[in-house]
Write a protein that holds these residues in place. Structure first.
Motif, PDB file in Angstrom:
ATOM      1  N   GLU A 139      37.557  -7.175 -14.949  1.00  0.00           N
ATOM      2  CA  GLU A 139      37.542  -7.894 -13.664  1.00  0.00           C
ATOM      3  C   GLU A 139      36.556  -9.067 -13.702  1.00  0.00           C
ATOM      4  O   GLU A 139      36.806 -10.125 -13.127  1.00  0.00           O
TER       5      GLU A 139
ATOM      6  N   GLY B 270      38.138 -11.807 -15.371  1.00  0.00           N
ATOM      7  CA  GLY B 270      39.107 -12.396 -14.444  1.00  0.00           C
ATOM      8  C   GLY B 270      38.452 -13.375 -13.491  1.00  0.00           C
ATOM      9  O   GLY B 270      38.946 -14.485 -13.268  1.00  0.00           O
ATOM     10  N   ARG B 271      37.298 -12.987 -12.937  1.00  0.00           N
ATOM     11  CA  ARG B 271      36.576 -13.890 -12.030  1.00  0.00           C
ATOM     12  C   ARG B 271      36.092 -15.126 -12.795  1.00  0.00           C
ATOM     13  O   ARG B 271      36.101 -16.242 -12.274  1.00  0.00           O
ATOM     14  N   CYS B 272      35.674 -14.914 -14.049  1.00  0.00           N
ATOM     15  CA  CYS B 272      35.217 -16.024 -14.877  1.00  0.00           C
ATOM     16  C   CYS B 272      36.372 -17.011 -15.125  1.00  0.00           C
ATOM     17  O   CYS B 272      36.178 -18.227 -15.120  1.00  0.00           O
TER      18      CYS B 272
ATOM     19  N   ILE C 209      38.897 -17.548 -13.079  1.00  0.00           N
ATOM     20  CA  ILE C 209      39.105 -18.297 -11.827  1.00  0.00           C
ATOM     21  C   ILE C 209      38.074 -19.421 -11.726  1.00  0.00           C
ATOM     22  O   ILE C 209      38.405 -20.561 -11.394  1.00  0.00           O
ATOM     23  N   VAL C 210      36.807 -19.111 -12.031  1.00  0.00           N
ATOM     24  CA  VAL C 210      35.742 -20.126 -11.980  1.00  0.00           C
ATOM     25  C   VAL C 210      36.057 -21.264 -12.942  1.00  0.00           C
ATOM     26  O   VAL C 210      35.895 -22.447 -12.618  1.00  0.00           O
TER      27      VAL C 210
ATOM     28  N   LEU D  24      46.545 -15.571 -11.440  1.00  0.00           N
ATOM     29  CA  LEU D  24      45.719 -14.714 -12.285  1.00  0.00           C
ATOM     30  C   LEU D  24      46.456 -13.399 -12.508  1.00  0.00           C
ATOM     31  O   LEU D  24      47.032 -12.844 -11.577  1.00  0.00           O
TER      32      LEU D  24
ATOM     33  N   LEU E  34      45.755  -9.636 -14.465  1.00  0.00           N
ATOM     34  CA  LEU E  34      44.895  -8.753 -15.257  1.00  0.00           C
ATOM     35  C   LEU E  34      45.740  -7.593 -15.775  1.00  0.00           C
ATOM     36  O   LEU E  34      46.355  -6.868 -14.993  1.00  0.00           O
TER      37      LEU E  34
ATOM     38  N   ARG F  19      47.989  -6.584 -12.593  1.00  0.00           N
ATOM     39  CA  ARG F  19      47.647  -7.006 -11.234  1.00  0.00           C
ATOM     40  C   ARG F  19      47.767  -8.521 -11.181  1.00  0.00           C
ATOM     41  O   ARG F  19      47.097  -9.215 -11.936  1.00  0.00           O
TER      42      ARG F  19
ATOM     43  N   LEU G 116      47.684 -12.137  -8.944  1.00  0.00           N
ATOM     44  CA  LEU G 116      47.210 -12.830  -7.740  1.00  0.00           C
ATOM     45  C   LEU G 116      47.646 -14.276  -7.777  1.00  0.00           C
ATOM     46  O   LEU G 116      47.589 -14.916  -8.833  1.00  0.00           O
TER      47      LEU G 116
ATOM     48  N   LEU H 218      27.735 -15.111 -11.791  1.00  0.00           N
ATOM     49  CA  LEU H 218      29.035 -14.485 -12.033  1.00  0.00           C
ATOM     50  C   LEU H 218      29.051 -13.062 -11.483  1.00  0.00           C
ATOM     51  O   LEU H 218      30.030 -12.623 -10.870  1.00  0.00           O
TER      52      LEU H 218
ATOM     53  N   PHE I 216      37.439  -8.112  -6.500  1.00  0.00           N
ATOM     54  CA  PHE I 216      38.838  -8.144  -6.100  1.00  0.00           C
ATOM     55  C   PHE I 216      39.083  -7.006  -5.108  1.00  0.00           C
ATOM     56  O   PHE I 216      38.344  -6.016  -5.094  1.00  0.00           O
TER      57      PHE I 216
END
Lengths: 260, 260
Positions: free
Chosen positions: A168, A171-173, A175-176, A194, A196, A206, A208, B232, B238
């Motif tokens: 996760e 995943g956030r990285c 998006i950034v 995105l 995952l 998953r 998004l 981060l 999520f």
């Protein structure tokens, strides 16, 4: 232009893509560049596309129609990941060659893909497929692959992504990384997609789709800006700033008034 | 390649440059790309160079020799910043033209500069000088200018630099911008040079040369990596992570044992 990236960590795979397409500066459109091919419990693949939109649409269509036909090689029946990526590379190269043969104007039909996924009983993997149909995979030292407008979003990946990064978080990285690119370059645009994929889940993963107005996307973007400002404020002062601060402290705590 | 940037904030000017030059992948060298021309109390200028090294060295030499000769236009006697940047642009274009006239191989003699400074009684300013000798200045919406390998280091500048950013903070941001570029691209290399000019000081400014082994540079680079990781980790989870967490809490605080 485009910006797509794929990350492989121990837990699974991350796929992320922007959605802007353009022909020159006039024909600007929004198209999904993320394509999912899944047979739950058996195998799951994701394809991220960049380059000539007619080529990438034809490639996706051919992959889907092949998978309906049990008599031809397809993502449904290839026996391992290497055969899968080879198949996609061949479909792409064949389509480009067919277009080039009809062409009279030296047009650019090239397309580049990020491809990845897992087949039951095999290890998951991610690949970058060149327009010529050949490809490279990720490695422990290079656990992510990028295509398109890759430079703006690379420093954060270089600093953060390691094979043991949590799925996760990776995943956030991602998006950034795309968010930063969108802010700095007009040819990369929202929504961000995105996906995952958790290893051995053999499902669609998953998924998004984050439009600019999406509350989660806005919160994340604001939190990142705030985090960066905080990181910048936490950097060590220059030598002369320390001296100034020391001088000030001495002044503030100067000799006490003698009281009698 | 090269990466140089100049920032204008209310307090003053920031100049920063890497020091790598190369001809192909073989001839890799280290040269300072930052040149200071100061007449304390009267005027102070900084020139950051990128492009053909023979051209940029010839331009710097011409600017220095002109300044020794009271009978010609030079940085010592131009009456305002516009005349100063015009003069540098003309020197650069003249030298490139002279080289091109002798050339038989369509070589690339182009050079691009960032130039800035202040003349007593005038406002300070920064400019990007094109190979053709014409130029653009910064603006309140675009308070920084970059040349060379600009993309890796742009997102942090886009998010942070505003006209009211504190001078030293803008300086640290410039170091981070170049540091990120060095980590992601081989053609940009240390040492990093940084110069902070405080408006109306009319001196040479504070100048730092940061080698990779420099303790301040290492501390700053480590603090930035740490700050990014922290940023981060501070991003919102999520939706499904929140649900998992809630499910877990319910489990942990399950029904209390009835005691009697």
């Amino acid at each position: 232009m485009t910006y797509c990236l794929a990350i492989k960590v121990k837990e699974g795979l991350v796929f992320a893509s922007d959605s802007r397409t353009n022909a020159g500066v006039d024909h600007v459109s929004t198209y999904s560049k993320m394509h999912n091919f899944s047979w739950p419990g058996k195998r799951s693949f994701v394809l991220l596309s960049s380059g000539n939109l007619a080529t990438t649409q034809a490639v996706v269509k051919k992959i889907r129609t092949d998978a309906e036909d049990a008599t031809v090689t397809s993502l449904r029946n290839v026996s391992n990941m290497d055969a899968a990526v080879n198949y996609v590379g061949k479909v792409s190269a064949d389509i480009q060659r067919a277009q080039a043969e009809r062409d009279t104007a030296k047009s650019n039909f090239e397309a580049t893909f990020l491809f990845g996924g897992q087949i039951s009983g095999h290890e998951s993997g991610i690949f970058l497929i060149y327009p010529q149909g050949n490809f490279i995979h990720e490695s422990a030292e290079q656990p992510f692959l990028q295509v398109g407008e890759t430079k703006y979003g690379k420093p954060i990946l270089d600093r953060v992504i390691r094979p043991d990064t949590q799925l996760e978080l990776a995943g956030r990285c991602a998006i950034v990384s795309i968010n930063s690119t969108i802010r700095s370059n007009l040819t990369v645009g929202p929504p961000i997609e995105l996906l995952l994929y958790t290893n051995d889940s053999l499902n669609e993963g998953r998924h998004l789709t984050l439009a600019e107005s999406d509350p989660f996307y806005q919160t994340l973007s604001d939190a990142w800006s705030e985090g960066l400002r905080h990181a910048l404020n936490g950097l060590p002062p220059f030598e002369w700033e320390q001296q100034l601060k020391t001088a000030q402290v001495v002044q503030e705590t100067g000799p006490s008034q003698v009281m009698g």
